[in-house]
Design a protein around this motif. Sequence first.
Motif, PDB file in Angstrom:
ATOM      1  N   ALA A  66      -2.840   7.278  -9.442  1.00  0.00           N
ATOM      2  CA  ALA A  66      -2.971   6.389 -10.597  1.00  0.00           C
ATOM      3  C   ALA A  66      -3.338   4.967 -10.180  1.00  0.00           C
ATOM      4  CB  ALA A  66      -1.664   6.380 -11.399  1.00  0.00           C
ATOM      5  N   GLY A  67      -3.308   4.717  -8.879  1.00  0.00           N
ATOM      6  CA  GLY A  67      -3.665   3.386  -8.395  1.00  0.00           C
ATOM      7  C   GLY A  67      -2.821   2.971  -7.206  1.00  0.00           C
ATOM      8  N   ASP A  68      -3.398   2.108  -6.369  1.00  0.00           N
ATOM      9  CA  ASP A  68      -2.664   1.576  -5.228  1.00  0.00           C
ATOM     10  C   ASP A  68      -3.262   0.246  -4.818  1.00  0.00           C
ATOM     11  OD1 ASP A  68      -5.022   2.106  -3.814  1.00  0.00           O
ATOM     12  OD2 ASP A  68      -4.292   4.008  -3.013  1.00  0.00           O
ATOM     13  N   CYS A  69      -2.652  -0.406  -3.846  1.00  0.00           N
ATOM     14  CA  CYS A  69      -3.196  -1.652  -3.324  1.00  0.00           C
ATOM     15  C   CYS A  69      -2.899  -1.758  -1.837  1.00  0.00           C
ATOM     16  CB  CYS A  69      -2.631  -2.861  -4.077  1.00  0.00           C
ATOM     17  SG  CYS A  69      -0.832  -3.036  -4.025  1.00  0.00           S
ATOM     18  N   PHE A  70      -3.879  -2.221  -1.068  1.00  0.00           N
ATOM     19  CA  PHE A  70      -3.757  -2.361   0.376  1.00  0.00           C
ATOM     20  C   PHE A  70      -4.240  -3.749   0.803  1.00  0.00           C
ATOM     21  CE2 PHE A  70      -3.539   2.143  -0.047  1.00  0.00           C
ATOM     22  CZ  PHE A  70      -2.918   2.632   1.092  1.00  0.00           C
ATOM     23  N   TYR A  71      -3.487  -4.360   1.719  1.00  0.00           N
ATOM     24  CA  TYR A  71      -3.871  -5.657   2.266  1.00  0.00           C
ATOM     25  C   TYR A  71      -3.524  -5.642   3.749  1.00  0.00           C
ATOM     26  CZ  TYR A  71      -4.133 -10.827   2.587  1.00  0.00           C
ATOM     27  OH  TYR A  71      -4.450 -12.120   2.919  1.00  0.00           O
ATOM     28  N   LEU A  72      -4.534  -5.784   4.602  1.00  0.00           N
ATOM     29  CA  LEU A  72      -4.338  -5.760   6.047  1.00  0.00           C
ATOM     30  C   LEU A  72      -4.941  -7.006   6.667  1.00  0.00           C
ATOM     31  CD1 LEU A  72      -5.260  -2.610   5.038  1.00  0.00           C
ATOM     32  CD2 LEU A  72      -4.402  -2.149   7.337  1.00  0.00           C
ATOM     33  N   MET A  73      -4.270  -7.525   7.695  1.00  0.00           N
ATOM     34  CA  MET A  73      -4.745  -8.742   8.343  1.00  0.00           C
ATOM     35  C   MET A  73      -4.369  -8.724   9.823  1.00  0.00           C
ATOM     36  SD  MET A  73      -3.778 -12.743   7.516  1.00  0.00           S
ATOM     37  CE  MET A  73      -4.431 -12.645   5.844  1.00  0.00           C
ATOM     38  N   VAL A  85      -4.745   1.108 -11.813  1.00  0.00           N
ATOM     39  CA  VAL A  85      -4.113   0.063 -12.628  1.00  0.00           C
ATOM     40  C   VAL A  85      -3.871  -1.229 -11.857  1.00  0.00           C
ATOM     41  CG1 VAL A  85      -3.002   1.728 -14.151  1.00  0.00           C
ATOM     42  CG2 VAL A  85      -1.829   0.988 -12.079  1.00  0.00           C
ATOM     43  N   PHE A  86      -4.117  -1.240 -10.558  1.00  0.00           N
ATOM     44  CA  PHE A  86      -3.809  -2.421  -9.750  1.00  0.00           C
ATOM     45  C   PHE A  86      -4.960  -3.422  -9.709  1.00  0.00           C
ATOM     46  CE2 PHE A  86      -0.378   0.173  -8.185  1.00  0.00           C
ATOM     47  CZ  PHE A  86       0.607  -0.757  -7.860  1.00  0.00           C
ATOM     48  N   LYS A  87      -4.575  -4.691  -9.749  1.00  0.00           N
ATOM     49  CA  LYS A  87      -5.490  -5.802  -9.502  1.00  0.00           C
ATOM     50  C   LYS A  87      -4.990  -6.523  -8.259  1.00  0.00           C
ATOM     51  CE  LYS A  87      -7.425  -4.745 -13.406  1.00  0.00           C
ATOM     52  NZ  LYS A  87      -8.699  -3.974 -13.396  1.00  0.00           N
ATOM     53  N   GLU A  88      -5.764  -7.473  -7.774  1.00  0.00           N
ATOM     54  CA  GLU A  88      -5.377  -8.152  -6.538  1.00  0.00           C
ATOM     55  C   GLU A  88      -4.060  -8.904  -6.658  1.00  0.00           C
ATOM     56  OE1 GLU A  88      -8.399 -10.600  -4.892  1.00  0.00           O
ATOM     57  OE2 GLU A  88      -9.726  -8.919  -4.398  1.00  0.00           O
ATOM     58  N   ASN A  89      -3.732  -9.378  -7.868  1.00  0.00           N
ATOM     59  CA  ASN A  89      -2.505 -10.152  -8.043  1.00  0.00           C
ATOM     60  C   ASN A  89      -1.408  -9.369  -8.762  1.00  0.00           C
ATOM     61  OD1 ASN A  89      -3.763 -10.026 -10.501  1.00  0.00           O
ATOM     62  ND2 ASN A  89      -3.409 -12.171 -11.050  1.00  0.00           N
TER      63      ASN A  89
END
Length: 444
Positions: free
Chosen positions: A126-133, A147-151
């Motif tokens: 249904a949606g996810d978010c990933f942030y790697l650095m 359903v996810f946005k960056e914020n």
Amino acid sequence: MKIGKVNSVILGLLIILLGCVFLVHGQVGGDAFVLLKLYLPFIGIVLMGITFIWTVWRVVKKRKIAQPLVGFLMSSIMGSMMLTNLGMQPYDINSENNADYGIGDANRKGFQDKMDRLYHSMEHGAGDCFYLMTGDGSRCYMNTSGVFKENSSYCNASITKLYTATVIHQLVAEGKITYEDKLLKYFAEDEIVGIHTRKGKDYAKEITVKQLMNQTSGIADFFTEKAKGEKSFYDRLLLEGDLSFSFSNACDRCRKIEGHFPPGQGRKAHYSDMNYHLLGEIIIRKTGKSLQDNFSERIFKPLGLENTYLMEEEKWSCVPVDNKGKELKAIHYLISDGAAGGIITTMQDSMRFIQAFCKGELFDIKKVPDYDCYRYIQFFPMQYGMGKMRFSMPGAPKAVGHSGATGAFAYYIEKYDVYAVGTTNDLNEAGSIKKMLRMAEGFR
């Protein structure tokens, strides 16, 4: 059992296992095979050893060649594929023939394009978010789906335990508590009596702050474990959609469930939310302030985490957790879960926190005893030590940080020097770690 039957059984097991390896190695079935993918290499390595011994025995003692050669050949093929599956055999991440990861030539298509291909090669529900650095901030990657946005805000779940551990470390540094303090220093005897009994003996008075942090107290986990004739809190949560409990309710629940071992016994560890509910109460009682105030003053404000908070109001303010197509909005549970799992956050805030935590910005890591000592908990291949989880499987990159039942994750993968945060938001913690590590491989 006769030798012939033993040979047949061994060959049969090898054939079945080989089929499973092809299945998992080919990424067939998506996340339904996450646990198989995690456990299979260890099963295979054991059987490989047995096969090798059996092969030598058959050749040397029985002068048989055909069957042992078949077994040895199958074992070699299987072993090669398993080691590849574990990450022990390198593959060319820039190869256009690498269909498993869907990655093109990094030099030709660029890092962003490579990571996009990798991200879109996975299932997203249904949606996810990933942030790697990377550790030096020179490269980063962020993406969302559904359903996810960056914020978007999401349930941080058990990653909250890192925040609780942080405050405990700070209080120790301030001389307000010690790691060796026992529960009776902060709780009346009648509050904790019976919360950890095993074979008729009550161990509650012996439990220390350090054992709570290490998950080595032996206390049962009231969230996942069942009292006799009752459902676990987790089962009830999924069935009822939401529920609330108090600290005393949690203690009562633990009194109904047998403890697992005496506090601090050997290398034993057992993950239990109750350990961190006790730590949360210690923070409140020692500081005279609420958990929210402690988190805010000691972590949120110093790090500038403007969109991170402890769920306290009866108002849903984040993306609902996906429970097999149904929205799970457990507001009252999150409020109750407090120190063990009640924080709401965003990718950006979570990235700032995990970097600060791992780099020692919030407390002096060098002054924490046994900071890098870990013990395996019941959720293999996860380990635990002084507030932190560690994914540790031979041949695979180790990841230190924490994850949660909602699919939230916040880890540092030292092999790639990459911080990874986000959530798969689907009650599949094992699946979220698998996807996180797969994304992190794009930074190789």
